[in-house]
Design an enzyme around this catalytic site. Structure first.
Site, PDB file in Angstrom:
ATOM      1  N   HIS A  49      -5.108  -6.985   5.874  1.00 17.44           N
ATOM      2  CA  HIS A  49      -5.421  -5.769   6.423  1.00 17.44           C
ATOM      3  C   HIS A  49      -6.516  -6.069   7.551  1.00 17.44           C
ATOM      4  O   HIS A  49      -7.389  -6.746   7.576  1.00 17.44           O
ATOM      5  CB  HIS A  49      -6.094  -4.721   5.695  1.00 17.44           C
ATOM      6  CG  HIS A  49      -5.163  -4.380   4.737  1.00 17.44           C
ATOM      7  ND1 HIS A  49      -5.422  -4.426   3.144  1.00 17.44           N
ATOM      8  CD2 HIS A  49      -3.812  -3.913   4.566  1.00 17.44           C
ATOM      9  CE1 HIS A  49      -4.419  -4.201   2.428  1.00 17.44           C
ATOM     10  NE2 HIS A  49      -3.623  -3.739   3.240  1.00 17.44           N
ATOM     11  N   ASP A  52      -9.790  -6.585   6.221  1.00 11.49           N
ATOM     12  CA  ASP A  52      -9.881  -7.693   5.551  1.00 11.49           C
ATOM     13  C   ASP A  52     -10.545  -8.819   6.059  1.00 11.49           C
ATOM     14  O   ASP A  52     -11.409  -9.591   5.750  1.00 11.49           O
ATOM     15  CB  ASP A  52      -8.936  -8.074   4.649  1.00 11.49           C
ATOM     16  CG  ASP A  52      -7.992  -7.004   3.584  1.00 11.49           C
ATOM     17  OD1 ASP A  52      -8.755  -6.602   3.040  1.00 11.49           O
ATOM     18  OD2 ASP A  52      -6.816  -7.295   3.722  1.00 11.49           O
TER      19      ASP A  52
HETATM   20  C1  3MF Z   1       2.502  -1.841   1.153  1.00 10.90           C
HETATM   21  C2  3MF Z   1       1.880  -3.100   1.745  1.00 10.90           C
HETATM   22  C3  3MF Z   1       0.409  -3.290   1.962  1.00 10.90           C
HETATM   23  C4  3MF Z   1      -0.586  -2.480   1.324  1.00 10.90           C
HETATM   24  C5  3MF Z   1      -0.710  -3.078   0.072  1.00 10.90           C
HETATM   25  C6  3MF Z   1      -1.683  -2.316  -0.868  1.00 10.90           C
HETATM   26  C7  3MF Z   1       0.552  -4.028   4.344  1.00 10.90           C
HETATM   27  O1  3MF Z   1       3.475  -2.192   0.617  1.00 10.90           O
HETATM   28  O2  3MF Z   1       2.305  -4.175   1.799  1.00 10.90           O
HETATM   29  O3  3MF Z   1       0.150  -2.897   3.527  1.00 10.90           O
HETATM   30  O4  3MF Z   1      -1.777  -2.320   1.619  1.00 10.90           O
HETATM   31  O5  3MF Z   1       0.455  -2.940  -0.780  1.00 10.90           O
HETATM   32  O6  3MF Z   1      -1.504  -1.629  -1.857  1.00 10.90           O
END
Ligand code: 3MF
Ligand code: MG
Length: 344
Positions: A49, A52
């Site tokens: 993210h 992150d």
């Molecule tokens: C959603 C995703 C993520 C989420 C993660 C946290 C890229 O399916 O893949 O975003 O943030 O799953 O729950």
């Protein structure tokens, strides 16, 4: 020699066991420990993210964001890792309460676009060109609260803004039909690819398919993958499993439907997915009951099962199956598949 698959991991895959009904049950895991786990388990890619990679990026000037992302890149380099993608995390911020790009609040929509552009800056500094757009809250709980025609145009505007932020940026849309919203505006791969085709640069818009998201839409994940692969648009996967239509479970790949997992691996093999250089990610979460010392077992198991299924796909009795198909004996084909999956 067949090309080897490259695997990736996101820090959210090593979670603390919190769910909507209870708080965390395991201690926080440091980012260094995430990187250590990735190396230990043979995951080469890190999924981020935006925050992150650069915590608190909302409150930092662009030059600082770039400097911190470059520091993160060095940490990756030092561990022999690479960044796979960056996803703007709109769904946890107060401005994203009613969605970002499709919020009914103009200030929030503007914020969502600006934050997404910052995510592009982060990606570029990390040395990766892939932006994952998970339109988490882009939808409704009360259907009459938003106009779906306007929302489609807003989604397109957001895609174009991200494409415009860097000529190198590629977008992988990760559709999900529901949760946290009741009805999402981009629920399936077909919707995502149709939006991409209408964008300012269709060549730079593809998809990330999560197995559970396809299942929640009542679709077969391997068929969703096949549709995207046929168009050269499958740029990442979030393999996992899902036991029917309920909350998004993010269980170990193959845990609920081993044959369905085999079909996903088989279609990736048929398309030569590994040769494209795209990563295999597992969007799996450790069970809440799991003790901290073994709270990465779900990742190791998912990867091990994936590799076992690659062997199964490569040893599939193609000739026998072709004979069944030629004689339209699909009962015999069923038996062939099941016997193969059960064989040692
Ligand atoms: C959603 C995703 C993520 C989420 C993660 C946290 C890229 O399916 O893949 O975003 O943030 O799953 O729950
Ligand atoms: Mg996912």
């Amino acid at each position: 020699m067949a090309t080897a698959y490259r695997f990736s991991i996101g820090p959210w895959n090593i979670g603390r066991g919190a769910d909507p009904f209870g708080p965390p049950v395991r201690p926080a895991v440091s980012f260094d420990d995430v990187l250590k786990t990735a190396v230990q388990l043979g995951f080469e890619g890190i999924q981020f993210h935006d925050d992150d990679a650069v915590p608190d990026l909302e409150n930092l000037p662009p030059a600082r964001i770039e400097a911190e992302a470059k520091e993160m890149k060095k940490r990756l380099d030092d561990n022999g890792l690479v960044a796979e993608f960056v996803a703007p995390r709109l769904w946890e911020h107060e401005h994203g309460i009613d969605g970002g790009y499709t919020s009914n609040c103009a200030t929030a929509r503007k914020w969502a676009i600006e934050r997404s552009k910052r995510a592009v800056d982060v990606a570029m500094a990390l040395g990766c060109d892939l932006i994952v757009m998970w339109p988490a809250r882009e939808g409704t709980a009360v259907r009459e609260s938003k106009n779906p025609i306007t929302a489609s145009a807003q989604m397109l505007d957001a895609i174009n803004a991200i494409l415009g932020a860097s000529p190198k940026a590629r977008i992988a849309i990760e559709p999900k039909p529901n949760e946290p919203v009741d009805h999402a505006f981009v629920p399936t791969i077909g919707h995502a690819l149709a939006l991409g085709a209408r964008s300012a640069d269709p060549a730079r818009v593809g998809v990330l398919i999560e197995s559970a998201h396809a299942i929640l839409a009542g679709l077969d994940p391997s068929d969703e993958m096949g549709f995207a692969l046929a168009a050269g648009k499958l740029w990442s996967v979030h393999l996992n499993d899902q036991n029917g239509l309920k909350f998004d479970q993010d269980t170990v790949f193959g845990a609920a439907n081993l044959r369905g997992a085999f079909d996903q691996v088989r279609v990736l093999e048929q398309a030569g997915y590994a040769d494209t250089g795209a990563f295999v990610g597992f969007d799996v979460k450790a069970q809440r009951t799991q003790k901290a010392a073994s709270a990465t077992a779900h990742l190791a198991t998912s990867k091990a099962i994936f590799l076992r299924l690659v062997e199964k796909a490569r040893s599939f009795p193609e000739k026998q199956a072709a004979e069944c198909i030629a004689s339209r004996d699909y009962e015999a084909l069923e038996r062939t598949v099941l016997e193969h999956l059960l064989s040692a």
